[in-house]
Design a protein around this motif. Structure first.
Motif, mmCIF file in Angstrom:
data_model
loop_
_atom_site.group_PDB
_atom_site.id
_atom_site.type_symbol
_atom_site.label_atom_id
_atom_site.label_comp_id
_atom_site.label_asym_id
_atom_site.label_seq_id
_atom_site.Cartn_x
_atom_site.Cartn_y
_atom_site.Cartn_z
ATOM 1 N N LEU A 1 0.717 -1.225 -0.102
ATOM 2 C CA LEU A 1 -0.124 -0.322 -0.088
ATOM 3 C C LEU A 1 0.765 0.968 -0.082
ATOM 4 O O LEU A 1 0.639 2.428 -0.869
ATOM 5 N N ALA A 2 2.117 0.967 1.401
ATOM 6 C CA ALA A 2 2.828 1.938 0.788
ATOM 7 C C ALA A 2 3.259 2.435 -0.630
ATOM 8 O O ALA A 2 4.064 4.085 -1.468
ATOM 9 N N ALA A 3 3.734 1.718 -1.442
ATOM 10 C CA ALA A 3 4.126 1.395 -2.811
ATOM 11 C C ALA A 3 3.093 2.581 -3.786
ATOM 12 O O ALA A 3 3.697 2.717 -4.715
ATOM 13 N N ILE A 4 2.565 1.698 -3.586
ATOM 14 C CA ILE A 4 0.925 2.294 -4.258
ATOM 15 C C ILE A 4 0.815 3.926 -3.771
ATOM 16 O O ILE A 4 0.960 5.113 -4.958
ATOM 17 N N GLU A 5 0.987 4.172 -3.413
ATOM 18 C CA GLU A 5 0.641 5.829 -2.592
ATOM 19 C C GLU A 5 1.636 6.622 -2.863
ATOM 20 O O GLU A 5 2.014 7.421 -4.017
ATOM 21 N N LYS A 6 3.470 5.814 -2.919
ATOM 22 C CA LYS A 6 4.369 6.644 -3.274
ATOM 23 C C LYS A 6 4.460 7.213 -5.292
ATOM 24 O O LYS A 6 5.638 7.315 -5.724
ATOM 25 N N GLY A 7 4.274 5.714 -5.660
ATOM 26 C CA GLY A 7 4.465 5.388 -6.972
ATOM 27 C C GLY A 7 3.008 5.905 -7.490
ATOM 28 O O GLY A 7 3.824 6.705 -8.444
ATOM 29 N N LEU A 8 1.471 5.874 -7.159
ATOM 30 C CA LEU A 8 0.702 7.185 -8.251
ATOM 31 C C LEU A 8 0.935 8.544 -7.964
ATOM 32 O O LEU A 8 1.090 9.361 -8.788
ATOM 33 N N SER A 9 2.204 8.732 -6.700
ATOM 34 C CA SER A 9 2.330 9.748 -6.589
ATOM 35 C C SER A 9 3.655 11.075 -7.160
ATOM 36 O O SER A 9 3.459 11.984 -8.561
ATOM 37 N N GLY A 10 4.249 9.974 -7.945
ATOM 38 C CA GLY A 10 5.685 9.742 -8.431
ATOM 39 C C GLY A 10 5.259 9.997 -9.746
ATOM 40 O O GLY A 10 5.805 10.935 -10.623
ATOM 41 N N ALA A 11 4.268 8.897 -10.072
ATOM 42 C CA ALA A 11 4.013 9.082 -11.604
ATOM 43 C C ALA A 11 3.183 10.836 -11.765
ATOM 44 O O ALA A 11 3.686 10.675 -13.206
ATOM 45 N N PHE A 12 2.449 11.137 -11.188
ATOM 46 C CA PHE A 12 1.127 12.397 -11.542
ATOM 47 C C PHE A 12 2.449 13.346 -12.361
ATOM 48 O O PHE A 12 2.475 14.260 -13.671
ATOM 49 N N GLY A 13 3.786 13.840 -11.881
ATOM 50 C CA GLY A 13 4.815 14.735 -12.226
ATOM 51 C C GLY A 13 5.551 14.019 -13.755
ATOM 52 O O GLY A 13 5.984 14.955 -13.874
ATOM 53 N N LEU A 14 5.050 12.902 -13.723
ATOM 54 C CA LEU A 14 5.834 12.771 -14.835
ATOM 55 C C LEU A 14 5.527 12.871 -16.334
ATOM 56 O O LEU A 14 5.824 13.137 -17.720
ATOM 57 N N LEU A 15 3.974 13.092 -16.189
ATOM 58 C CA LEU A 15 2.916 12.905 -17.532
ATOM 59 C C LEU A 15 3.322 14.136 -17.799
ATOM 60 O O LEU A 15 3.332 15.226 -17.376
ATOM 61 N N SER A 16 2.772 14.234 -19.460
ATOM 62 C CA SER A 16 2.619 15.405 -20.576
ATOM 63 C C SER A 16 1.295 15.656 -20.172
ATOM 64 O O SER A 16 0.712 15.659 -19.759
ATOM 65 N N ASN A 17 1.437 16.468 -21.033
ATOM 66 C CA ASN A 17 -0.091 17.545 -20.956
ATOM 67 C C ASN A 17 -0.697 16.949 -21.981
ATOM 68 O O ASN A 17 -0.557 16.480 -22.225
ATOM 69 N N ALA A 18 -1.847 16.145 -21.447
ATOM 70 C CA ALA A 18 -3.142 15.067 -21.800
ATOM 71 C C ALA A 18 -2.395 13.856 -21.902
ATOM 72 O O ALA A 18 -2.713 12.314 -21.827
ATOM 73 N N GLY A 19 -1.025 13.254 -20.718
ATOM 74 C CA GLY A 19 -1.174 12.202 -20.263
ATOM 75 C C GLY A 19 -1.888 11.836 -19.347
ATOM 76 O O GLY A 19 -2.559 11.656 -18.650
ATOM 77 N N ARG A 20 -2.452 10.673 -19.581
ATOM 78 C CA ARG A 20 -3.270 9.887 -18.947
ATOM 79 C C ARG A 20 -2.522 8.183 -17.926
ATOM 80 O O ARG A 20 -1.740 7.804 -18.506
ATOM 81 N N ILE A 21 -2.805 8.226 -16.443
ATOM 82 C CA ILE A 21 -3.070 7.250 -15.313
ATOM 83 C C ILE A 21 -4.004 6.352 -15.117
ATOM 84 O O ILE A 21 -5.012 6.436 -15.042
ATOM 85 N N MET A 22 -3.217 4.876 -15.975
ATOM 86 C CA MET A 22 -4.751 4.001 -15.858
ATOM 87 C C MET A 22 -4.138 3.249 -14.585
ATOM 88 O O MET A 22 -2.835 2.915 -14.491
#
Length: 312
Positions: A228-249
């Motif tokens: 669960l800690a990995a999920i929280e950290k992973g989601l938080s880190g992922a968002f900052g990598l997205l381009s404009n119109a980038g999507r997280i699934m």
């Protein structure tokens, strides 16, 4: 994962990843039109990545997998795609550390939480209740294994783990039975633990077709791997990598994971100008997929899109 051997002796992988149609739709339907870099944060056997590479010729994949054993399986499956996929043997929680230099340049990020059918069927590490194996449950061989947890933590600590990570209503009673049994002998195998849980839960409260130890095994796996800690950290880190119109699934398989995803997306969208949530409610597998793949029955998909302009 099911895999067969053809007449030539080569392996043919027939595993089908969950919610594959929905994942492909959100890639194809995006403003990026199925082009750019996709990060597969949970490669597993490589099922999602294989479908994506086949369908979208202008996508390159960066694939995270923390388990080196299953990573080798995926590499064999995907070897025909050459330089279109790069493999990273690491926990996806380290996504911003490993590819932070690509911030603003990632078009798609895919998470498929939990563990794969390979771990249940072939790893021999004690994930499956139905197999008599040593209680290990570690995905990468690091830290305490499940046997050390079961035999070493206090009765209260075990009860808290079963309740928090497994939402097990009989957590205290199960922990008490474990404490009593381990005074007689060390609890070393999946069979040892499953029998203890079975004896702790009264027959009239057991659910048909679901082993009574299912929630306990889930809780131990999550705790051992700090999922669960990995999920929280992973989601938080992922968002900052997205381009404009980038999507997280993000695909989850139980309420704890799904709640983390939902709350993470909502936090990202709180200011109203960085994220658009594309799934008001999580999407579930269609009936025909569930009929052919029972693992899809509990799968839920949530998707969000990064936008640079304010949401109207």
């Amino acid at each position: 994962m099911r895999h067969n051997t053809d007449d030539t002796g080569s392996e043919e992988f027939s595993h089908e990843p969950v919610l594959w149609r929905e994942v492909l739709h959100f890639i194809e339907d995006s403003p990026l039109r199925g082009e750019g870099v996709l990060v597969d944060c949970t490669l597993g056997e490589g099922g999602h990545s294989e479908l994506i590479l086949k369908k979208f010729s202008r996508i390159k994949i960066l694939a995270f997998e923390r388990d080196p054993e299953i990573l080798d399986v995926a590499k064999k499956r995907l070897e025909g795609f050459g330089g279109r996929i790069e493999f990273i043997n690491d926990n996806f929680s380290n996504i911003s550390d490993r590819i932070g230099e690509m911030a603003g340049g990632i078009g798609y990020i895919l998470f498929d939480f939990g563990i794969s059918s390979y771990h249940f069927d072939r790893s021999g590490r004690g994930f499956a209740i139905s197999r008599d194996e040593r209680l290990d449950m570690r995905l990468d061989g690091a830290g305490r294994d499940a046997s050390r947890v079961v035999n070493g933590l206090t009765e209260k600590e075990l009860a808290d783990i079963f309740y928090r990570y497994g939402e097990e209503r009989w957590s205290r009673r199960i922990a008490s039975y474990i404490a009593a049994r381990r005074r007689e002998k060390v609890i070393e195998t999946t069979t040892d633990l499953a029998e203890i849980v079975l004896s702790a839960i009264p027959a009239r409260y057991r659910v048909r077709n679901i082993h009574p130890a299912t929630r306990v095994f889930q809780a131990l796996r999550i705790f051992v791997n700090d999922e669960l800690a990995a999920i929280e950290k992973g989601l938080s880190g992922a968002f900052g990598l997205l381009s404009n119109a980038g999507r997280i699934m993000a695909i989850s398989f139980h309420s704890l994971e799904d709640r983390l995803v939902k709350n993470s997306f909502r936090r990202m969208a709180d200011d109203g100008h960085t994220v658009r949530i594309l799934t008001k409610k999580p999407l579930c597998a269609q009936d025909d997929e569930v009929a052919g793949n029972t693992r899809a029955r509990s799968a839920k998909l949530r998707v969000c899109e990064r936008i640079m302009e304010p949401v109207s």
